[in-house]
Scaffold this motif. Structure first.
Motif, PDB file in Angstrom:
ATOM      1  N   UNK A 135       0.808  -1.217   0.000  1.00  0.00           N
ATOM      2  CA  UNK A 135       0.000   0.000   0.000  1.00  0.00           C
ATOM      3  C   UNK A 135       0.846   1.275   0.000  1.00  0.00           C
ATOM      4  N   UNK A 136       1.877   1.392   0.851  1.00  0.00           N
ATOM      5  CA  UNK A 136       2.703   2.608   0.795  1.00  0.00           C
ATOM      6  C   UNK A 136       3.367   2.817  -0.565  1.00  0.00           C
ATOM      7  N   UNK A 137       3.808   1.731  -1.196  1.00  0.00           N
ATOM      8  CA  UNK A 137       4.459   1.856  -2.500  1.00  0.00           C
ATOM      9  C   UNK A 137       3.458   2.276  -3.572  1.00  0.00           C
ATOM     10  N   UNK A 138       2.246   1.756  -3.502  1.00  0.00           N
ATOM     11  CA  UNK A 138       1.224   2.156  -4.469  1.00  0.00           C
ATOM     12  C   UNK A 138       0.841   3.613  -4.261  1.00  0.00           C
ATOM     13  N   UNK A 139       0.713   4.016  -2.996  1.00  0.00           N
ATOM     14  CA  UNK A 139       0.362   5.410  -2.713  1.00  0.00           C
ATOM     15  C   UNK A 139       1.460   6.362  -3.162  1.00  0.00           C
ATOM     16  N   UNK A 140       2.713   5.906  -3.089  1.00  0.00           N
ATOM     17  CA  UNK A 140       3.835   6.737  -3.504  1.00  0.00           C
ATOM     18  C   UNK A 140       4.101   6.701  -4.998  1.00  0.00           C
ATOM     19  N   UNK A 141       3.374   5.843  -5.717  1.00  0.00           N
ATOM     20  CA  UNK A 141       3.534   5.772  -7.163  1.00  0.00           C
ATOM     21  C   UNK A 141       4.730   4.986  -7.637  1.00  0.00           C
ATOM     22  N   UNK A 142       5.395   4.251  -6.725  1.00  0.00           N
ATOM     23  CA  UNK A 142       6.578   3.478  -7.123  1.00  0.00           C
ATOM     24  C   UNK A 142       6.216   2.081  -7.614  1.00  0.00           C
ATOM     25  N   UNK A 143       5.001   1.632  -7.304  1.00  0.00           N
ATOM     26  CA  UNK A 143       4.514   0.345  -7.793  1.00  0.00           C
ATOM     27  C   UNK A 143       3.043   0.486  -8.162  1.00  0.00           C
ATOM     28  N   UNK A 144       2.608  -0.366  -9.069  1.00  0.00           N
ATOM     29  CA  UNK A 144       1.200  -0.365  -9.473  1.00  0.00           C
ATOM     30  C   UNK A 144       0.553  -1.676  -9.050  1.00  0.00           C
ATOM     31  N   UNK A 145      -0.594  -1.574  -8.388  1.00  0.00           N
ATOM     32  CA  UNK A 145      -1.339  -2.765  -7.998  1.00  0.00           C
ATOM     33  C   UNK A 145      -2.239  -3.231  -9.118  1.00  0.00           C
ATOM     34  N   UNK A 146      -2.284  -4.549  -9.310  1.00  0.00           N
ATOM     35  CA  UNK A 146      -3.112  -5.136 -10.363  1.00  0.00           C
ATOM     36  C   UNK A 146      -4.325  -5.864  -9.781  1.00  0.00           C
ATOM     37  N   UNK A 147      -4.130  -6.556  -8.666  1.00  0.00           N
ATOM     38  CA  UNK A 147      -5.218  -7.310  -8.047  1.00  0.00           C
ATOM     39  C   UNK A 147      -4.785  -7.829  -6.692  1.00  0.00           C
ATOM     40  N   UNK A 148      -5.764  -8.249  -5.883  1.00  0.00           N
ATOM     41  CA  UNK A 148      -5.474  -8.732  -4.530  1.00  0.00           C
ATOM     42  C   UNK A 148      -5.689 -10.243  -4.444  1.00  0.00           C
ATOM     43  N   UNK A 149      -4.990 -10.874  -3.500  1.00  0.00           N
ATOM     44  CA  UNK A 149      -5.048 -12.335  -3.382  1.00  0.00           C
ATOM     45  C   UNK A 149      -6.139 -12.824  -2.446  1.00  0.00           C
ATOM     46  N   UNK A 150      -6.835 -11.920  -1.778  1.00  0.00           N
ATOM     47  CA  UNK A 150      -7.949 -12.337  -0.930  1.00  0.00           C
ATOM     48  C   UNK A 150      -9.105 -12.810  -1.813  1.00  0.00           C
ATOM     49  N   UNK A 151     -10.018 -13.561  -1.219  1.00  0.00           N
ATOM     50  CA  UNK A 151     -11.125 -14.135  -2.000  1.00  0.00           C
ATOM     51  C   UNK A 151     -12.037 -13.065  -2.572  1.00  0.00           C
TER      52      UNK A 151
END
Length: 320
Positions: free
Chosen positions: A208-224
């Motif tokens: 989450x911190x990396x996504x908020x900082x723009x250094x990584x992009x989230x594609x999807x989550x592993x929870x059900x």
């Protein structure tokens, strides 16, 4: 002299059974170590440091956090398993060290059940499929299309859950990826940011911190299902039925640690984790407080070994 001899006879007759209560009353009298079998900054490390600070304040003794990363957490776990059972050396274990490693490692140097005394399950969380912001795909449908058109994407993993998640991209998503092992999740994240590898799976607390900082992009989550902290990210199971990797953290002591000592540590942790401020702080990074008593945690671990062994088999992972 007769009084002293009398007490000595009582202790000798009662044996070790007479000692735990005394140890619990006096515990702790010196520094406590919490071994984190993953790198600094990883999800288990963040939770361990919060708990360690509280125990230090509550007990009035220094609590030292030591990172012993490597071999999917088995190096640090082995160190604790071989430590004195006195409550002064604890492990921040996870579903990797105490469940999936049974199936993913050919010769595990410890027994997750016989070599440990469960203290408390602390938290649960999930992971995010992460790519570099410059990666060609911006969302899950685009990612699937791109991955199918470009077989051989490199996928890093640094824990049992992330290894299984990488394997599920192949078994449940029909993708062809090349898995790369890391000492921990943070190192894999670093290489994704640097463009060395294409993707990885990171715990919510580090993702989450990396996504908020723009250094990584989230594609999807592993929870059900989708997570309320990342409502814009779909669950991978939405397009890859059966895809799930929910993970947990918890404290363990070496087998044979006196029950009263375990109870004292448990009570201090439970009190801290029940505080609204603690729950809010952990929830802000996607970690959910989900405590279990020592007995509940012990039974849970046994069931988790069965569950994760089945996941490893279903994902087609060969023991290393």
């Amino acid at each position: 002299m007769k009084v002293r001899l009398g007490w000595l006879v009582v202790l000798l007759l009662c044996g070790p059974a007479a000692l735990p209560a005394v140890a619990a009353d006096d515990f702790p009298q010196r520094q406590i170590r919490i071994i984190v079998p993953f790198p600094a900054g990883a999800g288990p490390d963040q939770v361990a440091r919060l708990i360690g600070q509280h125990l230090q304040d509550a007990f009035g003794q220094t609590v030292l956090i030591e990172n012993r990363a490597g071999a999917l957490g088995s190096i640090g776990a082995q160190e604790v398993a071989r430590s004195a059972p006195d409550g002064y050396t604890l492990l921040m274990g996870t579903n990797t060290t105490h469940a999936s490693n049974v199936a993913t490692l050919k010769s595990l140097s410890y027994d997750p059940v016989k070599d440990f005394t469960p203290v408390i399950r602390t938290t649960t969380t999930a992971m995010v499929l992460l790519v570099n912001p410059k990666f060609a795909a911006r969302d899950l449908p685009q990612f699937l299309d791109y991955a199918k058109a470009h077989p051989g994407l490199t996928a890093g993993y640094g824990s049992g859950a992330s290894q299984i998640s990488v394997a599920q991209l192949q078994s449940r998503g029909g993708l062809s990826v090349v898995a790369a092992s890391y000492r921990g999740v943070p190192q894999a994240l670093t290489d994704v940011m640097a463009g060395v590898i294409d993707l990885t799976f990171g715990d919510f607390s580090v993702a989450i911190p990396q996504m908020q900082g723009g250094t990584l992009r989230g594609i999807g989550v592993t929870s059900a299902t989708r997570n309320e902290l990342t409502p814009g990210l779909p669950a991978l199971a939405e397009v890859m039925p059966g895809f799930e990797a929910t993970i947990w953290y918890g404290l363990f002591a070496p087998a044979g640690t006196p029950e009263p000592v375990v109870g004292k540590i448990y009570a201090a942790c439970e009190k801290f984790l029940s505080l609204p401020a603690t729950r809010e702080k952990l929830a802000s990074v996607g970690v959910v407080v989900a405590t279990m008593t020592p007995a509940e945690f012990g039974a849970f671990v046994k069931n988790e070994i069965v569950r994760w062994s089945a996941e490893v088999k279903a994902a087609g992972i060969q023991p290393q």
